[in-house]
Scaffold this motif. Structure first.
Motif, mmCIF file in Angstrom:
data_model
loop_
_atom_site.group_PDB
_atom_site.id
_atom_site.type_symbol
_atom_site.label_atom_id
_atom_site.label_comp_id
_atom_site.label_asym_id
_atom_site.label_seq_id
_atom_site.Cartn_x
_atom_site.Cartn_y
_atom_site.Cartn_z
ATOM 1 N N VAL A 71 0.949 -1.126 -0.145
ATOM 2 C CA VAL A 71 -0.111 -0.102 -0.125
ATOM 3 C C VAL A 71 0.768 1.221 -0.058
ATOM 4 N N THR A 72 2.051 1.150 0.660
ATOM 5 C CA THR A 72 2.765 2.574 0.899
ATOM 6 C C THR A 72 3.530 2.770 -0.625
ATOM 7 N N ILE A 73 4.074 1.805 -0.992
ATOM 8 C CA ILE A 73 4.498 1.985 -2.395
ATOM 9 C C ILE A 73 3.560 2.563 -3.464
ATOM 10 N N LYS A 74 2.520 1.833 -3.533
ATOM 11 C CA LYS A 74 1.252 2.098 -4.580
ATOM 12 C C LYS A 74 0.955 3.665 -4.226
ATOM 13 N N TYR A 115 12.678 4.991 1.358
ATOM 14 C CA TYR A 115 13.657 5.124 0.910
ATOM 15 C C TYR A 115 14.021 4.464 -0.594
ATOM 16 N N LEU A 116 13.939 3.487 -0.676
ATOM 17 C CA LEU A 116 14.211 2.409 -1.431
ATOM 18 C C LEU A 116 13.545 2.537 -2.937
ATOM 19 N N CYS A 117 12.320 3.310 -2.989
ATOM 20 C CA CYS A 117 11.636 4.087 -3.919
ATOM 21 C C CYS A 117 12.383 5.170 -4.632
ATOM 22 N N TRP A 118 13.233 5.817 -4.001
ATOM 23 C CA TRP A 118 13.917 7.170 -4.449
ATOM 24 C C TRP A 118 14.667 6.606 -6.066
#
Length: 271
Positions: free
Chosen positions: A152-155, A250-253
């Motif tokens: 849910v966070t990433i989406k 953080y890993l999405c950046w």
């Protein structure tokens, strides 16, 4: 000796089949739901039957697998079971955020780090012994909750960045770092992802008795013993979920931003 082994095997299967009578009888409730779906023309009959059959099959298989692992004294089996759960959870969470490049890897790494940190603290503080009977069920609960929060966070983070793209780009143009430019969106995505779990923690025991506590009580344990375990479970679930969710942002950046600190157009171009 062979006759003794055969007798023991026969007794095992007989006890197993007797134990399955209640689960099979409980499918009457699902049959009722399927009938109601048919009467109301919901079109969910096939999906209901498939879901129940799949869960029945999966739980039956995992029951035999755990029965085998619990008899082993090699810690490698614990690691294998844990990594398998993390892999499945990362894939599932990544599917939710399918428009995020390397979403499955990001989700899997976030779940792995969040649950590993939590598990290490629990073992180091001697809350749980490092044995398959304790670690595998505990890890399964943490991985499952972390999977939901991470997906849910990433989406949600991608969706908010796409909607507020101009606002983020303005902040970046004025010299803000990606973290500073997306602070509001990160906070919003984490709040939305974590709210169900936190609400559940606030009302635990008041609305419904959680699974771990219910299982212990039905197994004959004292309610006071059951709540002690449930408190531990709630704490570890909240901790693992929050850590995994934060790590995922953080890993999405690297996939959301270019090396020049600009939003990656390919990530936000598709719906």
């Amino acid at each position: 000796m062979e006759s003794s082994d055969f007798s023991a095997s026969s007794e095992f299967w007989l006890d197993y089949l007797k134990g399955m009578l209640k689960p099979v009888a409980a499918t009457a409730v699902v049959v009722l739901a399927i009938v109601l779906s048919f009467v109301q023309r919901l079109g969910l009959e096939g999906e209901m039957a498939y879901s129940i059959f799949r869960s029945f099959l999966q739980l039956s298989i995992i029951g035999f697998v755990l029965e085998f692992i619990f008899t082993q004294k090699n810690a490698a089996w614990i690691l294998f079971a844990y990594l398998f759960m993390v892999s499945v959870a990362g894939y599932t969470a990544g599917q939710r955020a399918k428009h995020v490049p390397r979403g499955k890897i990001i989700a899997g790494a976030s779940i792995l780090m969040g649950t590993a940190i939590t598990m290490f603290l629990l073992v180091a503080l001697k809350v749980f012994p490092f044995t398959p009977r304790y670690i595998i069920p505990v890890a399964g609960m943490m991985v499952g909750n972390a999977m939901t929060v991470t997906g849910v966070t990433i989406k949600k983070l991608r969706e908010d960045l796409k909607i507020q793209k101009s606002l983020v780009e303005t902040a970046l143009a004025l010299g803000a770092t990606p973290r500073q430019a997306t602070q509001r969106q990160v906070r919003r995505s984490l709040v939305i992802a974590l709210s169900p779990g936190l609400d559940n923690a606030k009302t635990v025991g008041l609305i419904a008795l959680p699974g771990a506590m219910t299982g212990l009580i039905m197994g004959g344990a004292s309610p006071l013993e059951a709540i002690q375990l449930q408190i531990v479970v709630m704490n570890m679930l909240v901790g693992a979920s929050i850590i995994s969710g934060i790590i995922s942002t953080y890993l999405c950046w690297p996939v959301f931003f270019t090396n020049a600190y600009q939003l990656e157009p390919r990530v936000f171009a598709s719906d």
